[in-house]
Write a protein that holds these residues in place. Sequence first.
Motif, PDB file in Angstrom:
ATOM      1  N   ARG A  15      -0.811   9.222  -2.053  1.00  0.00           N
ATOM      2  CA  ARG A  15      -1.802   8.536  -2.888  1.00  0.00           C
ATOM      3  C   ARG A  15      -2.346   9.452  -3.984  1.00  0.00           C
ATOM      4  O   ARG A  15      -2.443  10.654  -3.794  1.00  0.00           O
ATOM      5  CB  ARG A  15      -2.959   8.030  -2.012  1.00  0.00           C
TER       6      ARG A  15
ATOM      7  N   THR B 145       0.840  -1.197   0.000  1.00  0.00           N
ATOM      8  CA  THR B 145       0.000   0.000   0.000  1.00  0.00           C
ATOM      9  C   THR B 145       0.875   1.247   0.000  1.00  0.00           C
ATOM     10  O   THR B 145       2.055   1.201   0.342  1.00  0.00           O
ATOM     11  CB  THR B 145      -0.912   0.006   1.229  1.00  0.00           C
ATOM     12  N   GLN B 146       0.285   2.374  -0.383  1.00  0.00           N
ATOM     13  CA  GLN B 146       1.023   3.635  -0.436  1.00  0.00           C
ATOM     14  C   GLN B 146       0.701   4.474   0.800  1.00  0.00           C
ATOM     15  O   GLN B 146      -0.414   4.434   1.336  1.00  0.00           O
ATOM     16  CB  GLN B 146       0.647   4.420  -1.692  1.00  0.00           C
TER      17      GLN B 146
END
Length: 584
Positions: A584, A578-579
Amino acid sequence: MKYLKYIALAGLLGCTSSCIDDLLNRPATTEVSSDLFWTSTDDALSSTYGVYNALRTLYATDYYYDGHGEFQNTRGKSVGNISSWGPGTPGSGFSSMWNNAYRVINRANYTIFYVEQMIEAEQNASVKASLEAINAENYFLRALAYFRLVQNWGDVPYYRHVLSGNDEACSLTRTPIATIIPELITDLQNASEKLPVSYGDKYGRATQVAALAFKAKIELYYACWHKNGWPELEGFEPSSSVAQTYYAAAASDFSKVINDYGLTILGDGNPGTYEKPNYGELFQYYNENCPEIIFSITYGGPSLSQGESLLRDFGTRTTGNAQCWIMPTVRLVNRYQSTITGDFCDELVLSKDATLPNGARNRASYENRDWRMKSTIMWDGESYKKISTDGLTMGDEYVWMFGERNEANGYINNDASNQTGYIYRKWIRQEAGWERTDGPQDFYLMRLADVYLMYAEAVNETTGPTDECIALLNKIRSRGNLPALTSDKYATPEAFFNAIEQERIVELATEGMRPFDIRRWRKTHEIWGEANSDGLTLYDTNGSRIRDEFKNASELNFQKSYIYQIPESERNRNPNLTQNTPWR
């Protein structure tokens, strides 16, 4: 004797440059049969030296991190536009830092796996103990790599085994720091119980005191994140009670480092002389093994392909044809206090007029300031000796004068862009024998003065100022020839914290600490202002604008200064990564 400096760190197995360029840059595990290689402590050491070598790459240019703070100008980079760059050598970015850390981790995991097998099979108690100590080094080195990952990215893929292949590497998910930090602390505690206090005259390897010092540092940082929050790290829940627990643990461990090993800062607080301060002597290679230095990344040379690039990055064309990638700012100069009053001097007036009272171009303005400034910074009229391009010959004394570059007239030639009016003296060697990227100077990752300051911070958070901690700050200030702090003036936690921060700024300048302090204390807005405001403007000593910082910056840009972007190249290879929220 610099033990690690003169080992061929290219080595075998996990030490080789033959790596699979996959997600986490794993070393090849099948190059040499384990039946042929993992048979002696020398084999275990050879692989461990490969882990040290990878750690050296990870931490080699930590001084570039200071470019994310307010006191250092890095050529071609911009504070407040963090998305455009990352610290490291010029042009490097997030992916190289990420990969360098995982290179350490994978080499350590690989070595630990085989050394544990050797330990299990070994019957000789003495040999077993040696192998356990070697393995403790790998636990230590792995913990440092994971800590750097957490500092930069928060939650990261965390594993303690040899990866089975690219499929496994590309399926890893991010582990919360609430899981990672306690394991790092446990690893360092266990390592401290297995590591020796010293290796005699064989310097450069992890010791018991180094493991304890880094354990305490991790505890301190985790306490800060829980006290001050880390809203950019999704899912992290700060807790004041957890913060207090870890501040107390850090204070206890730092106290052991300070009191149980007979360590002293260089000169034990004696300032030396103005022309040759002890603080400046600390950053010369002949003092890199003094009792103040707890752990370093080591360098050697010449002609061993194991030299450092400090001269290239800090020096000028006059010193070995160096490039002066980084320079101090007037903001840093203004932090050096008066040796007469012990307080801050009036801020320098930026002007070309060399006779202006308190002017930045007036040499009289720099009289009676903290002697550590003399060791760290050069202003108009300061001088050092020329070094030939090949590094083998010392020349005459040359003078720094902002705007003058003609060596024929006796001036230091600094042809760098975005000059501030100052250059660094710290880390500039004044001996012949090494060219600009092949120097012998170790880079310090942990020294006793830093431990004093971190201990004082942890104690301040748990009990408030104490006479013991004020005395430790005074020992550091003494080598700047500054008057002592008094307990009545620093009787509150807030006042004493400001004194600690001040000492961290001037004592640790160029050592890559300031941006991490800003982040764990959450001071970005305090320094640069609110979102969509004017931010700050950096000027040179003439009063000319160098750049704007956080000017009209969005809140999102401020958030990005607190946590790095997970490299998109890694996320492309592993969709499970995930970022971080601001990116994002």
